[in-house]
Design an enzyme around this catalytic site. Structure first.
Site, PDB file in Angstrom:
ATOM      1  N   ARG A  87      18.268  -3.085 -64.624  1.00 50.07           N
ATOM      2  CA  ARG A  87      18.598  -1.660 -64.580  1.00 50.07           C
ATOM      3  C   ARG A  87      19.982  -1.380 -64.009  1.00 50.07           C
ATOM      4  O   ARG A  87      20.208  -0.378 -63.341  1.00 50.07           O
ATOM      5  CB  ARG A  87      17.533  -0.882 -63.772  1.00 50.07           C
ATOM      6  CG  ARG A  87      16.111  -1.056 -64.267  1.00 50.07           C
ATOM      7  CD  ARG A  87      15.932  -0.455 -65.663  1.00 50.07           C
ATOM      8  NE  ARG A  87      14.548  -0.547 -66.107  1.00 50.07           N
ATOM      9  CZ  ARG A  87      14.074  -1.519 -66.896  1.00 50.07           C
ATOM     10  NH1 ARG A  87      14.883  -2.480 -67.310  1.00 50.07           N
ATOM     11  NH2 ARG A  87      12.813  -1.525 -67.266  1.00 50.07           N
ATOM     12  N   LEU A 133      23.715  -4.086 -67.501  1.00 49.40           N
ATOM     13  CA  LEU A 133      24.386  -5.316 -67.921  1.00 49.40           C
ATOM     14  C   LEU A 133      24.187  -5.585 -69.409  1.00 49.40           C
ATOM     15  O   LEU A 133      25.129  -5.967 -70.114  1.00 49.40           O
ATOM     16  CB  LEU A 133      23.893  -6.502 -67.088  1.00 49.40           C
ATOM     17  CG  LEU A 133      24.184  -6.422 -65.590  1.00 49.40           C
ATOM     18  CD1 LEU A 133      23.702  -7.683 -64.884  1.00 49.40           C
ATOM     19  CD2 LEU A 133      25.675  -6.212 -65.347  1.00 49.40           C
ATOM     20  N   LEU A 134      22.973  -5.403 -69.908  1.00 47.47           N
ATOM     21  CA  LEU A 134      22.744  -5.620 -71.335  1.00 47.47           C
ATOM     22  C   LEU A 134      23.553  -4.623 -72.157  1.00 47.47           C
ATOM     23  O   LEU A 134      24.132  -4.975 -73.197  1.00 47.47           O
ATOM     24  CB  LEU A 134      21.254  -5.509 -71.673  1.00 47.47           C
ATOM     25  CG  LEU A 134      20.911  -5.566 -73.160  1.00 47.47           C
ATOM     26  CD1 LEU A 134      21.458  -6.830 -73.813  1.00 47.47           C
ATOM     27  CD2 LEU A 134      19.403  -5.479 -73.365  1.00 47.47           C
ATOM     28  N   TYR A 152      15.525  -2.647 -77.872  1.00 47.80           N
ATOM     29  CA  TYR A 152      16.679  -2.691 -78.772  1.00 47.80           C
ATOM     30  C   TYR A 152      16.866  -1.458 -79.644  1.00 47.80           C
ATOM     31  O   TYR A 152      17.922  -1.290 -80.240  1.00 47.80           O
ATOM     32  CB  TYR A 152      16.608  -3.962 -79.614  1.00 47.80           C
ATOM     33  CG  TYR A 152      16.781  -5.192 -78.760  1.00 47.80           C
ATOM     34  CD1 TYR A 152      18.037  -5.560 -78.298  1.00 47.80           C
ATOM     35  CD2 TYR A 152      15.694  -5.944 -78.356  1.00 47.80           C
ATOM     36  CE1 TYR A 152      18.210  -6.658 -77.479  1.00 47.80           C
ATOM     37  CE2 TYR A 152      15.840  -7.056 -77.541  1.00 47.80           C
ATOM     38  CZ  TYR A 152      17.101  -7.410 -77.102  1.00 47.80           C
ATOM     39  OH  TYR A 152      17.261  -8.486 -76.282  1.00 47.80           O
ATOM     40  N   PHE A 171      15.344 -17.126 -83.736  1.00 45.34           N
ATOM     41  CA  PHE A 171      16.641 -17.581 -83.233  1.00 45.34           C
ATOM     42  C   PHE A 171      16.986 -16.828 -81.955  1.00 45.34           C
ATOM     43  O   PHE A 171      16.348 -15.856 -81.608  1.00 45.34           O
ATOM     44  CB  PHE A 171      17.752 -17.392 -84.281  1.00 45.34           C
ATOM     45  CG  PHE A 171      17.851 -16.007 -84.848  1.00 45.34           C
ATOM     46  CD1 PHE A 171      18.659 -15.048 -84.249  1.00 45.34           C
ATOM     47  CD2 PHE A 171      17.137 -15.636 -85.994  1.00 45.34           C
ATOM     48  CE1 PHE A 171      18.762 -13.773 -84.775  1.00 45.34           C
ATOM     49  CE2 PHE A 171      17.240 -14.377 -86.524  1.00 45.34           C
ATOM     50  CZ  PHE A 171      18.045 -13.418 -85.907  1.00 45.34           C
TER      51      PHE A 171
END
Length: 418
Positions: free
Chosen positions: A95, A98-99, A128, A418
């Site tokens: 939270r 960073l992503l 996502y 992947f």
């Protein structure tokens, strides 16, 4: 890219790769420290500029990697894709955005490179969509109750003149790439496999400290052509009454003809001591259940979303694929990140080709870029999304028309993770 709290996000150097790998393992709840030879083997995946880490006080606390990929679309064309993988954030640094920082950097670079889409396999569903990704394919796993399947236990091989051969990893590396290319040219949602993929899947290059060699079998047609291949493992389980209760687990199965699929599934169900066959991830409309005399012997074990897609270039994405009918549709595409939004007119011709251009007229459908990704490979219904409030009809009947243009007779599927 250093944030206010001092966390630096940057493409890693080779000297930072071991720390980055440790952080990735921690994020995936795996053993943090790997043997040096495994870390060195994993360096084969290192791509300068596309392997990114977040560092706090010199320690890697988040990881992100992307690589070049080709994705097959409806009609058999392939588009360049930005494949996203190895995404983790340490539990101590959640939270903090960073992503978001790593994803924004990667998608902007992919857009600049000319990639049509970005792709990923989502470990968690809620993450996502906020970056414009949508689940474009799904996958199903079946467990076959072999004694119930109704197959003749006296069966000794295919009845079509073909044959099954056991092979080794070296054979797979020779025969597998061409077979997969045949499959992916016909399969929307399929992606390419490089030489490293084949080496890792057969143990020639080892990314894990323990590699358990699977069994490999090949199906050859009556003319001797390789049309199918399977990799599988088996456990060693016996009941109290000295009854064999073994389960075969399919790692992957490739069949470019229905005859190959039938022969390989029947082969797996005929192996002595085996009472269950776990299919591994398959297309949701896979033929497997109906290749058995009793389809109920194949019970669905898991049904889930699989390949997620983020469209980066609406025009190229819509022009790359083919269409089921002629028609025209104006789409208002919302994109909060400013990468692919706008109003577009799709014109599909009777020969299946399509053209897409920016439009100024009234929209027929309004949808987010993530919902366009869900529809793009033909797996989802615009009518269904409209009922869920995820697509808005601006013209009555537009959702039904979108289905007539976009839906496919067989469901798209990505055989890879992947």
């Amino acid at each position: 890219m250093t944030s206010r709290d001092g966390i630096d996000v940057h493409p890693i150097t080779e000297s930072e790769f071991a720390d980055w790998t440790r952080a990735m393992n921690i994020g995936f709840l795996r053993e943090p420290t790997l043997p040096e030879e495994i870390v060195d083997a994993r360096r084969a995946q290192f791509t300068p500029g596309r392997t990114v880490g977040a560092f706090d006080g010199g320690r890697c606390v988040a990881t992100f990697r992307s690589f070049a990929q080709e994705l097959t679309v409806v009609g058999g064309a392939a588009v360049p894709a930005d494949a996203v993988t190895n995404v983790t954030v340490a539990p101590t640094h959640r939270r903090r955005g960073l992503l978001t920082r790593m994803m924004a950097r990667d998608l902007a670079a992919a857009k600049d490179r000319g990639d049509v889409v970005a792709t990923l396999i989502a470990a968690e569903y809620p993450i996502y969509g906020r970056y414009g990704f949508g689940p474009a394919t799904s996958a199903t796993e079946w467990t076959v109750d072999v004694p119930r399947a109704g197959l003749d236990p006296r069966r000794s091989g295919p009845e079509d003149g073909g044959r099954i051969e056991l092979v080794d990893g070296e054979d797979v590396r020779k025969l597998g790439p061409e077979l997969h290319e045949r499959l992916r040219r016909e399969l929307p949602g399929a992606v390419d496999r490089d030489e490293l993929w084949w080496k890792v899947t057969t143990g020639a290059v080892r990314f894990h400290a323990s590699f358990h060699e699977p069994f490999y079998a090949v199906y050859r047609s009556a003319g001797g052509e390789v049309e199918g291949m399977v990799a599988y493992t088996a456990d060693d389980n016996w009941g109290d009454a000295k009854q064999p209760l073994n389960t075969v687990r399919v790692k992957w199965l490739t069949g470019v003809t229905p005859a190959a699929e039938r022969a390989l599934w029947h082969y797996l169900c005929s192996i002595d001591w085996v009472v269950k066959v776990r299919s591994g991830w398959r297309a949701p409309d896979d033929l497997l259940p109906h290749l058995l005399p009793d389809p109920r012997a194949a019970a669905v074990t898991t049904q889930a979303d699989w390949l997620w897609v983020r469209i980066l270039d609406v025009v190229r994405a819509l022009e790359a694929r083919t269409y089921q009918a002629a028609g025209s549709l104006v789409l208002e595409v919302a994109d909060g990140d400013g990468l692919a939004g706008g109003r577009y007119r799709l014109e599909a011709s009777a020969d299946g080709t399509g053209s897409c251009v920016p439009a100024t007229g009234s929209a027929d459908l309004t949808l987010d870029v993530a919902e366009l990704a869900v529809l793009w490979l033909g797996d989802e219904s615009a009518v269904r999304l409209a009922a869920l409030g995820r697509v808005r009809e601006e013209r009555a009947g537009a959702a039904r028309q979108a289905d007539a243009l976009l839906r496919t007779s067989r469901r798209p599927w990505c055989p890879d993770i992947f």
